[in-house]
Design an enzyme around this catalytic site. Structure first.
Site, PDB file in Angstrom:
ATOM      1  NE  ARG A  64     -55.924 -43.455  29.479  1.00  0.00           N
ATOM      2  CZ  ARG A  64     -56.158 -42.273  28.726  1.00  0.00           C
ATOM      3  NH1 ARG A  64     -55.616 -41.774  29.559  1.00  0.00           N
ATOM      4  NH2 ARG A  64     -56.959 -42.202  28.556  1.00  0.00           N
ATOM      5  CD  GLU A 101     -65.874 -30.762  28.069  1.00  0.00           C
ATOM      6  OE1 GLU A 101     -64.662 -31.675  28.051  1.00  0.00           O
ATOM      7  OE2 GLU A 101     -65.998 -30.267  27.666  1.00  0.00           O
TER       8      GLU A 101
HETATM    9  P1  AMP Z   1     -59.218 -35.587  35.259  1.00  0.00           P
HETATM   10  O1  AMP Z   1     -60.760 -36.159  36.034  1.00  0.00           O
HETATM   11  O2  AMP Z   1     -60.368 -34.004  34.572  1.00  0.00           O
HETATM   12  O3  AMP Z   1     -58.428 -34.702  35.963  1.00  0.00           O
HETATM   13  O4  AMP Z   1     -58.879 -36.814  33.751  1.00  0.00           O
HETATM   14  C1  AMP Z   1     -57.865 -37.485  34.385  1.00  0.00           C
HETATM   15  C2  AMP Z   1     -58.500 -38.487  33.237  1.00  0.00           C
HETATM   16  O5  AMP Z   1     -58.809 -38.265  32.496  1.00  0.00           O
HETATM   17  C3  AMP Z   1     -57.289 -39.119  33.531  1.00  0.00           C
HETATM   18  O6  AMP Z   1     -57.582 -41.032  33.984  1.00  0.00           O
HETATM   19  C4  AMP Z   1     -56.095 -39.248  31.802  1.00  0.00           C
HETATM   20  O7  AMP Z   1     -56.430 -40.440  31.598  1.00  0.00           O
HETATM   21  C5  AMP Z   1     -57.055 -38.704  31.451  1.00  0.00           C
HETATM   22  N1  AMP Z   1     -57.010 -37.846  30.393  1.00  0.00           N
HETATM   23  C6  AMP Z   1     -57.442 -36.139  30.990  1.00  0.00           C
HETATM   24  N2  AMP Z   1     -57.162 -35.251  29.492  1.00  0.00           N
HETATM   25  C7  AMP Z   1     -55.806 -35.690  29.201  1.00  0.00           C
HETATM   26  C8  AMP Z   1     -54.978 -35.634  27.614  1.00  0.00           C
HETATM   27  N3  AMP Z   1     -54.412 -34.245  27.694  1.00  0.00           N
HETATM   28  N4  AMP Z   1     -54.017 -36.506  28.057  1.00  0.00           N
HETATM   29  C9  AMP Z   1     -54.634 -37.783  28.382  1.00  0.00           C
HETATM   30  N5  AMP Z   1     -55.271 -38.404  28.981  1.00  0.00           N
HETATM   31  C10 AMP Z   1     -56.001 -37.732  29.787  1.00  0.00           C
END
Ligand code: AMP
Length: 179
Positions: A64, A101
């Site tokens: 994205r 996770e």
């Molecule tokens: P993180 O590595 O945990 O910061 O996760 C970031 C990635 O996970 C981003 O590229 C988002 O596209 C996706 N993501 C995580 N949580 C969500 C959410 N609640 N809604 C949409 N996309 C999410």
């Protein structure tokens, strides 16, 4: 300008409970890209930041981050660096593993995509735990650029990924939400 845009995004963004799994409030960025005026406003706002901060390259995190990153690079007349998932790039690469996770993942860039004089702005749609963003910073750091900064469309403020990232990098977002 960012404040007004943030209020507008808050109204327009579609939030889907329990997608892709139970307990997640999914922030659906297609509700931005579906709306030609809003999509353009987001990109123009980011491009003003790029100009004011003399950024030389835009990097986007698969997948994205590519949507906003490539549009921003084009609007700013700058090169776009795709930060890709493993085994997608044909040239010489740097790699960075990071924890998920369950299990782990890996991202990669072409070694010559970023040079020492670059000020790189890394774009992703959203920061949650910040694991992906921290890995992207480590990966781009292997090219030893002058500076690395971040811009996210959405910060999930019930998780502390953004706060942690800010300790080491200049980082911004347009909208705060719960995820
Ligand atoms: P993180 O590595 O945990 O910061 O996760 C970031 C990635 O996970 C981003 O590229 C988002 O596209 C996706 N993501 C995580 N949580 C969500 C959410 N609640 N809604 C949409 N996309 C999410």
């Amino acid at each position: 300008m960012i404040k007004k845009l943030s209020e507008q995004l808050k109204k327009e963004i579609r939030v889907i409970p329990n997608f892709p799994k139970k307990g997640i409030l999914f922030q659906d960025i297609t509700s931005i890209t579906d709306n030609k005026k809003l999509f353009k406003q987001v990109i123009v706002a980011l491009s003003q930041y790029v100009k004011q901060n003399t950024i030389t390259k835009i990097a986007g995190i698969e997948a994205r981050g590519f949507i906003f990153g490539a549009a921003l690079a084009n609007e700013s007349c700058l090169p776009f660096v795709p930060i890709r998932k493993a085994s997608k790039l044909p040239g010489e690469i740097y790699k960075q593993k990071y924890k998920l996770e369950y299990g782990e993942d890996e991202i990669q860039i072409h070694k010559n995509a970023v040079i020492k004089s670059d000020k790189v702005l890394i774009i992703d749609d959203l920061i949650a735990t910040g694991g992906t963003a921290q890995a992207a910073a480590k990966l781009i750091s292997k090219c030893k650029p002058k500076d690395i900064e971040f811009y996210f469309i959405i910060n999930l403020n019930n998780l502390d990924g953004f706060k942690k990232l800010q300790k080491n990098y200049k980082a911004k977002f347009i909208l705060q939400a719960e995820g």
